[in-house]
Design an enzyme around this catalytic site. Structure first.
Site, PDB file in Angstrom:
ATOM      1  N   ASP A 448       4.112 -30.388  42.169  1.00  0.00           N
ATOM      2  CA  ASP A 448       3.880 -29.820  40.839  1.00  0.00           C
ATOM      3  C   ASP A 448       5.202 -29.598  40.110  1.00  0.00           C
ATOM      4  O   ASP A 448       6.289 -29.627  40.717  1.00  0.00           O
ATOM      5  CB  ASP A 448       3.126 -28.494  41.003  1.00  0.00           C
ATOM      6  N   ASP A 516      -5.131 -29.647  33.719  1.00  0.00           N
ATOM      7  CA  ASP A 516      -5.631 -28.415  34.335  1.00  0.00           C
ATOM      8  C   ASP A 516      -7.010 -28.064  33.800  1.00  0.00           C
ATOM      9  O   ASP A 516      -7.667 -27.174  34.319  1.00  0.00           O
ATOM     10  CB  ASP A 516      -4.681 -27.247  34.023  1.00  0.00           C
TER      11      ASP A 516
END
Ligand code: GLA
Length: 697
Positions: A448, A516
């Site tokens: 990430d 997301d």
């Protein structure tokens, strides 16, 4: 596919359906001659450019493959360099051409200084996409400093005003398309954030109201994950050109004597229709771009607990989730954020990649063994480019984050970006992840990156303005080195969702997290728009519990949206009823039957819910023996009764058995293309899957 060289002067790059023609003029300059439908190669010539008025010099009118800054050329350049004596102009002369079966290299050098550069081209079988990029060589004795070091230039053939398509998205709403007619001046799409980001796209698409099936489309994607710039201009003569590359904002690049540098690759193509553009890019990614280890393997169905548990992870809770996930048919269990350091929320812990012993008293292997015993692979989340000021790493090395000693460092999500241009920081990151992979039997890493750069001081660098490139390269190098040492580990690129899902990332990571936002209704648009320039296979898509009272959305509907990429589950499985678990089992089993078609097939976007009432996506296997078509709608209006779904991509004279709502029909490919299937799309959450299989010949 071939390269036809005429008199060492005109080079015709013949793709499956197009010609891309470049030339060298009498002054030794590169010239862009043509891009489009093929003509007789003998007919191509280098058009003269004439100065009709001193305000419009001939050189400025030329179409080139690589405009250099200098002389009377005022358009956007690809290369701009400063020589040691202060001269800031390049004056090129053609050196030689190297012509191969599928590659062409055109070498140029500066007439006076020790600078050479090469224009590289590569063709691919059965494709209309050309790889092109520029490499530069410092053949002198003094350093060269580039103010611009782009990957290349494209000229579009029509004098008519092009619509330039890019994106104008953001976190939670990535890839939202924007179309701008460019009648004059310059349009810029860029990222200045250090990563390619959520907003605009390192790509260019030019057309005249093209549709999925029709209209000339010219496009290019830049394989680079750092700050980028795409600049498109239409000049007074009606010529539309684009230059693409590493952003020249807060940029300079020092090339020491004797060294060379390859700019990031561009993949440029010309197709009929936007659908064919996506299919060609998809195929190229599957055959050439994606890292080879997992390129040909279908991606597993995963479970990720992030939305269910947040930071509040523990061994017992993860094992409980793993038990349920395995029972549903999940193949890979991924533990997300929260397992390391003092990571109880997003205020602390980044940088301390040791397991939190309060949450995992027996270490990670207890959970990993538990997951493996249930037949699943194990995956782990990390964010190795970052540090929280509240971490042991930062307390030990406060100088490891990008910073200026005289400026407060801006925290975003309470974290700072590590200075990955430092060899000691690179070594720390490599060793931290290497240790995790060496001490545990891990199959998957979700890498990430959750904030853009700021206060980009890097005192270790002679030229700190190189840091955007050097950081991006360090990420690629570390991932490549980890993969070389741990070849069984898959990597996912995530940056707060789709902030690093570009073609550069996809040459090193096996898949990406596109957003997301896991709301299936929003995903109908996000995934549709993602599919324009990205391969289907890499698109991780989870079924989550986001289906609140404002946007009710059944579990089955959520599955049908997520099954159109690399399926994952992300809900709190402990709360699922027996009936919901049974539905999960059935849908996962069906996905396993069709995933080869979805992940490796050709996508036909038959209807777009952004424009109409239904999203209809059909995936056809490469051998055209199978197809699967997802029909999803949030509901129709005005009593509309019947909608014909005209399928695509089948072989007209083959017979296909179609399964739909429990009935089967056998018809030819031609019938399914031309007459199609009549369906009644009704109800608030209509979702159906149509399956087609070729019957025996
Ligand atoms: C980012 C990612 C999410 C999740 C969180 C964890 O937001 O995009 O998927 O991993 O970080 O902190």
């Amino acid at each position: 596919m071939s390269i036809i060289a005429r008199d060492n002067r005109i080079f015709v790059l013949e793709t499956a359906h197009t010609h891309y023609v470049v030339g060298i003029d009498a002054d030794g300059r590169d010239r862009h001659i043509y891009w489009g439908a093929p003509c007789d190669p003998a007919d191509y010539d280098i058009p003269p450019v004439v100065c009709e008025n001193p305000n419009h010099p001939a050189l400025d009118e030329m179409q080139q493959e690589c405009t250099v800054f200098g002389s009377t050329m005022y358009r956007d350049s690809v290369l701009k360099a400063t020589f040691a004596d202060g001269c800031r102009e390049i004056l090129p002369v053609f050196d030689r051409a190297a012509v191969g079966d599928d590659r062409l290299a055109l070498h140029f050098r500066d007439k006076h200084y020790g600078l050479s550069y090469t224009l590289h081209y590569r063709l691919f079988p059965d494709s209309d996409i050309i790889e092109k990029y520029v490499s530069v060589q410092n053949t002198g004795t003094e350093p060269l400093v580039f103010a611009r070091l782009f990957s290349g230039e494209l000229s579009f053939p029509s004098p008519e005003v092009y619509i330039i398509q890019n994106t104008n998205g953001g976190w939670g709403g990535e890839y939202r398309p924007t179309q701008t007619p460019l009648s004059g001046g310059t349009l810029v799409f860029e990222s200045r954030r250090g990563i390619s980001g959520h907003n605009q796209s390192p790509s260019v698409i030019a057309h005249h109201h093209a549709t999925e099936q029709a209209g000339e489309v010219f496009f290019a994607v830049l394989a680079y994950s750092g700050s980028f710039k795409v600049s498109v201009n239409r000049d007074v003569y009606g010529v539309t050109r684009a230059v693409l590359g590493m952003n020249d904002h807060d940029f300079s690049f020092t090339l020491p004597a004797g060294q060379s540098f390859d700019t990031p690759r561009l993949y440029a193509g010309h197709t009929r229709g936007l659908g064919e553009m996506s299919r060609q890019l998809n195929r190229l990614a599957l055959t050439h771009l994606l890292p080879p280890a997992f390129r040909d393997k279908p991606l597993p169905v995963l479970y990720n607990s992030w939305e269910a548990t947040g930071f509040d992870v523990s061994a017992q809770q993860q094992m409980r989730l793993a038990d349920i996930a395995a029972d549903l048919g999940v193949e890979l269990f991924v533990m997300d954020d929260g397992w390391f350091g003092a990571r109880h929320n997003d205020h602390a812990g980044l940088g301390d990649w040791q397991v939190n012993r309060d949450k995992f008293p027996h270490g990670l292997n207890e959970l990993i063994d538990h997951v493996h015993r249930r037949g699943m692979g194990f995956g782990l989340w990390i964010e190795p480019e970052m540090v929280n000021p509240d971490s042991d790493l930062y307390r030990a090395h406060p100088d490891w984050a990008y910073h200026y000693p005289t400026r407060p460092a801006s925290e975003l999500r309470n974290q700072l970006v590590l200075n990955l241009t430092r060899p000691d920081v690179q070594q720390y990151v490599f060793e931290a992840v290497d240790a995790l992979l060496s001490e545990h039997d891990i199959q998957y890493i979700k890498w990430d990156m959750n904030r853009p750069f700021s206060e980009t001081g890097a005192e270790n660098l002679d030229n700190p303005q190189m840091l955007y490139y050097l950081h991006t390269k360090a990420v690629y190098d570390i991932v490549d080195a980890l993969k070389a040492k741990h070849p069984g580990v898959m990597f996912e690129s995530c940056a707060s969702g789709g902030g690093r899902s570009d073609w550069g990332a996809l040459s090193h990571f096996d898949q990406c997290w596109p957003s997301d936002n896991t709301d299936a209704i929003d995903r109908m648009a996000i995934q549709h728009d993602f599919s324009l320039l990205h391969p289907t296979k890499v698109m991780r898509a989870w079924v989550t519990d986001i289906a609140g009272p404002n946007k009710p959305c059944s579990l089955e509907f959520r599955f049908h949206i997520a099954m159109q990429g690399a399926l994952g589950l992300g809900g709190n499985l402990t709360r699922y009823t027996p009936a919901q678990r049974e539905l999960c089992r059935q849908r996962i089993a069906l996905y396993k039957q069709i995933r080869e078609v979805v992940q490796f097939g050709d996508l036909y976007r038959l209807a777009d819910a952004n424009e109409g009432e239904a999203l209809i996506n059909e995936y056809v296997s490469r051998d055209k023996t199978q197809a699967v078509c997802f029909v999803s709608s949030r509901g129709t209006r005005f009593f509309k009764k019947r909608m014909p779904i005209r399928l695509a991509g089948l072989v007209p004279n083959r017979c296909y058995r179609l399964e739909f709502q429990g009935t089967t029909l056998e018809k030819s490919g031609a019938y399914w293309h031309n007459v199609g299937l009549s369906v009644y799309i009704r109800g608030a959450e209509y979702n159906e899957i149509i399956l087609l299989r070729q019957t025996a010949l």
